[in-house]
Design an enzyme around this catalytic site. Sequence first.
Site, PDB file in Angstrom:
ATOM      1  N   SER A  35      -1.165   3.230  11.933  1.00 15.61           N
ATOM      2  CA  SER A  35      -0.013   3.695  12.693  1.00 15.61           C
ATOM      3  C   SER A  35      -0.057   3.069  14.074  1.00 15.61           C
ATOM      4  O   SER A  35      -1.146   2.892  14.650  1.00 15.61           O
ATOM      5  CB  SER A  35      -0.029   5.220  12.827  1.00 15.61           C
ATOM      6  OG  SER A  35       0.933   5.659  13.776  1.00 15.61           O
ATOM      7  N   SER A  36       1.107   2.741  14.614  1.00 21.08           N
ATOM      8  CA  SER A  36       1.150   2.222  15.982  1.00 21.08           C
ATOM      9  C   SER A  36       0.617   3.242  16.967  1.00 21.08           C
ATOM     10  O   SER A  36       0.101   2.877  18.033  1.00 21.08           O
ATOM     11  CB  SER A  36       2.591   1.845  16.346  1.00 21.08           C
ATOM     12  OG  SER A  36       3.079   0.835  15.493  1.00 21.08           O
ATOM     13  N   GLY A  80      -0.040  -2.739   8.345  1.00 23.54           N
ATOM     14  CA  GLY A  80       0.932  -2.040   7.525  1.00 23.54           C
ATOM     15  C   GLY A  80       2.276  -2.745   7.544  1.00 23.54           C
ATOM     16  O   GLY A  80       2.897  -2.971   6.494  1.00 23.54           O
ATOM     17  N   HIS A  81       2.727  -3.122   8.740  1.00 21.49           N
ATOM     18  CA  HIS A  81       3.971  -3.899   8.847  1.00 21.49           C
ATOM     19  C   HIS A  81       3.825  -5.248   8.158  1.00 21.49           C
ATOM     20  O   HIS A  81       4.750  -5.722   7.489  1.00 21.49           O
ATOM     21  CB  HIS A  81       4.334  -4.123  10.321  1.00 21.49           C
ATOM     22  CG  HIS A  81       4.590  -2.871  11.093  1.00 21.49           C
ATOM     23  ND1 HIS A  81       3.699  -2.378  12.024  1.00 21.49           N
ATOM     24  CD2 HIS A  81       5.632  -2.005  11.075  1.00 21.49           C
ATOM     25  CE1 HIS A  81       4.188  -1.276  12.552  1.00 21.49           C
ATOM     26  NE2 HIS A  81       5.360  -1.017  12.000  1.00 21.49           N
ATOM     27  N   LYS A 124       3.954   5.666   4.263  1.00 22.68           N
ATOM     28  CA  LYS A 124       3.263   6.592   5.156  1.00 22.68           C
ATOM     29  C   LYS A 124       4.232   7.667   5.642  1.00 22.68           C
ATOM     30  O   LYS A 124       3.861   8.823   5.806  1.00 22.68           O
ATOM     31  CB  LYS A 124       2.629   5.881   6.344  1.00 22.68           C
ATOM     32  CG  LYS A 124       1.790   6.823   7.221  1.00 22.68           C
ATOM     33  CD  LYS A 124       1.037   6.077   8.295  1.00 22.68           C
ATOM     34  CE  LYS A 124       1.958   5.600   9.383  1.00 22.68           C
ATOM     35  NZ  LYS A 124       2.505   6.740  10.197  1.00 22.68           N
ATOM     36  N   ASP A 125       5.469   7.269   5.865  1.00 24.06           N
ATOM     37  CA  ASP A 125       6.515   8.243   6.163  1.00 24.06           C
ATOM     38  C   ASP A 125       7.379   8.395   4.915  1.00 24.06           C
ATOM     39  O   ASP A 125       8.472   7.835   4.804  1.00 24.06           O
ATOM     40  CB  ASP A 125       7.356   7.795   7.358  1.00 24.06           C
ATOM     41  CG  ASP A 125       8.201   8.936   7.919  1.00 24.06           C
ATOM     42  OD1 ASP A 125       8.467   9.893   7.161  1.00 24.06           O
ATOM     43  OD2 ASP A 125       8.599   8.870   9.096  1.00 24.06           O
TER      44      ASP A 125
END
Length: 311
Positions: A191-192, A42-43, A155-156
Amino acid sequence: MQIAKSVQDLRDMIRQAKEVQVKEGRESTVGFVPTMGFLHRGHASLMKQARQDNGIVVISIFVNPLQFGPTEDFSRYPRDEARDLELAGHNGVDIVFLPDVETMYPQAVKTIVSVSGVSDLLCGASRPGHFDGVSTVVSKLFNMVQPDRAYFGMKDAQQVAVIKQMVLDLNIPVQIVPCPIIREEDGLALSSRNVYLSAEERSQALILSQTLAMAEEWLAESGGHFLEVQARMEASIRTMPLADIDYVELMLYPDIQPVYGLPQPEWQDRRLLVALAVRFGKTRLIDNRLFDLSRIAALGHNKQQYSSSVR
């Protein structure tokens, strides 16, 4: 790839990178990706987009204590600096800002950036002070990096709305670029915090993306009865015994205000955020989908016409 640990080093590196770009007749805009590390695909998608759009790419890796509540996971938040630097290098990052807490907050913080309205509900309600911590650290990072564009994952979605409002209100000269949610092949949003999940928790967590995938059909079937859709989503999630619902909400976006009671004539050009936060064990996961309310109205109308024609 260069690594800066002080604000002055960061600024010097960016200035020098811009000078080189200008001297060579290349684009000198700065794309910035703020992160808390433990980077994943994602990053990487944010870095790739920043690389595509800009001459210089900067990321920050900083686990921000201001956005964690007293009972949350700051001390155990996953960290892997070597892995993060490797991933950044593979995705075209020019400068990595790696500050410690003393660099970001050299004394007790007396100035807090608080964005009202869009931060009051959803995660803002269940994690008091969280978005104050987010907007404060992001405003500091924007001052340090002075980027032309900054990249955030959807996502956020609430965080994106908060940052956009902050930038608008404070006249910060940066373009906020929202980027799509990246998912695993089975649908789980990256997600982490996914690393915290046990095998059984991770398996049951798939109900989140599955429920969101059904939301459009339920919205169309309901004809705008949003509370009915919310109830169906909650019932779907509760089929998983390990799921502990924090919230399931339908909100206008980017307003982050309830959609319940909004008449259909006002649906035109409005977007609906279907957002959820659910705990599996000690791990709190968020996910969402955005819908065009006009499309939902059209789908509902088409379903009604089809049902009438087959009776």
